[in-house]
Design an enzyme around this catalytic site. Structure first.
Site, PDB file in Angstrom:
ATOM      1  N   GLN A  89       0.846  -1.196   0.000  1.00 32.44           N
ATOM      2  CA  GLN A  89       0.000   0.000   0.000  1.00 32.44           C
ATOM      3  C   GLN A  89       0.880   1.245   0.000  1.00 32.44           C
ATOM      4  OE1 GLN A  89      -2.940   0.424   3.132  1.00 32.44           O
ATOM      5  NE2 GLN A  89      -3.179   2.599   2.685  1.00 32.44           N
ATOM      6  N   CYS A  95      -6.448   1.452   2.019  1.00 30.62           N
ATOM      7  CA  CYS A  95      -6.371   0.099   2.591  1.00 30.62           C
ATOM      8  C   CYS A  95      -7.616  -0.729   2.295  1.00 30.62           C
ATOM      9  CB  CYS A  95      -6.103   0.156   4.094  1.00 30.62           C
ATOM     10  SG  CYS A  95      -7.357   1.025   5.049  1.00 30.62           S
ATOM     11  N   HIS A 169      -7.794   0.701   9.813  1.00 37.33           N
ATOM     12  CA  HIS A 169      -7.043   0.029   8.748  1.00 37.33           C
ATOM     13  C   HIS A 169      -7.686  -1.305   8.392  1.00 37.33           C
ATOM     14  CE1 HIS A 169      -3.594  -0.784   6.268  1.00 37.33           C
ATOM     15  NE2 HIS A 169      -3.258  -1.860   6.957  1.00 37.33           N
ATOM     16  N   ASP A 184      -1.563  -7.496   4.550  1.00 38.36           N
ATOM     17  CA  ASP A 184      -1.643  -6.104   4.994  1.00 38.36           C
ATOM     18  C   ASP A 184      -0.627  -5.303   4.182  1.00 38.36           C
ATOM     19  OD1 ASP A 184      -1.377  -3.663   6.265  1.00 38.36           O
ATOM     20  OD2 ASP A 184      -1.278  -4.484   8.293  1.00 38.36           O
TER      21      ASP A 184
END
Length: 232
Positions: A89, A95, A169, A184
């Protein structure tokens, strides 16, 4: 040069389903809320489940854990399957979109796409790229950005401005090769959380979500969303 910023995507399953639909994914699988963590409430979630999304608050405790985890895994790397699709990211507030890309990209054999799907095109273009190269291409992908912006503004709550600091997030949990992966885009690599299966993915992912919650017991801002075969 400053990193690009998008409007945050609301943790609203209907918005998410519309988003991936606008990107050309057929609605044979849909996002829906997981209303609780006990077995009775989990049994209400339509099956099969192919991905789980967690929205959680980024707190000082979490950031300290994230740093410790990263240092530990750099010293003792986990074995990550080359079949895992992972994207970094680099876009602020993206996100939600990164989480959806992780959910969809790691289930392409199950999901169906329209012939002109911009999401399918992006996944095909980036299939052999590194996570960093994928991030660069996403920054340049106008079709995904435009649809993200339009969906970010149609949730139930008023969308924050581009400059608002958002400390929530999204991450995704998927089953690749019988292992549960936490994906993630803020982390340098996928995290392996042991074995899982098509039948137990939801429960196994929820067990990891419980660890996130236990780390910040005063926090209530957690949302879990499942990508399921049947309509919610």
């Amino acid at each position: 040069m400053a990193s690009p910023r998008w409007l945050p995507l609301e943790s609203n399953p209907e918005v998410m389903t519309k988003f991936v639909s606008c990107l050309g994914m057929k609605p044979t699988w849909q996002f829906g809320d997981v209303y609780g963590l006990d077995p009775e409430l989990l049994s209400m979630v339509p099956r099969p489940v192919c991905a789980v999304l967690l929205l959680f608050p980024v707190t000082e405790k979490y950031e300290a854990f994230k740093q410790e985890e990263e240092e530990r895994l750099k010293e003792q790397p986990q074995e990550v399957s080359p079949d895992v699709y992972f994207i970094k990211q680099t876009i602020g507030n993206a996100c939600g979109t990164i989480g959806l890309i992780h959910a969809v990209a790691n289930n392409q054999a199950r999901l169906e796409f329209e012939a002109d799907s911009s999401l399918k095109k992006f996944l095909e273009q980036t299939s052999k790229m590194t996570p960093e190269e994928r991030a660069v291409l996403l920054e340049k992908d106008e079709s995904i950005r435009v649809i993200h912006e339009s969906r970010a503004q149609e949730g139930q709550t008023e969308a924050p401005s581009l400059d608002d600091k958002v400390n929530l997030h999204f991450i995704a949990f998927v089953n690749v090769g019988g292992h549960l992966y936490e994906l993630d885009g803020r982390k340098p690599f996928p995290i392996v959380h042991g074995k899982t299966s098509e039948d137990t993915l939801l429960e196994d992912a929820v067990d990891v979500c419980k660890v996130f919650m236990a780390r910040d017991p005063q926090e209530v801002r957690f949302t879990i969303i499942a990508l399921s075969k049947d309509s919610f």
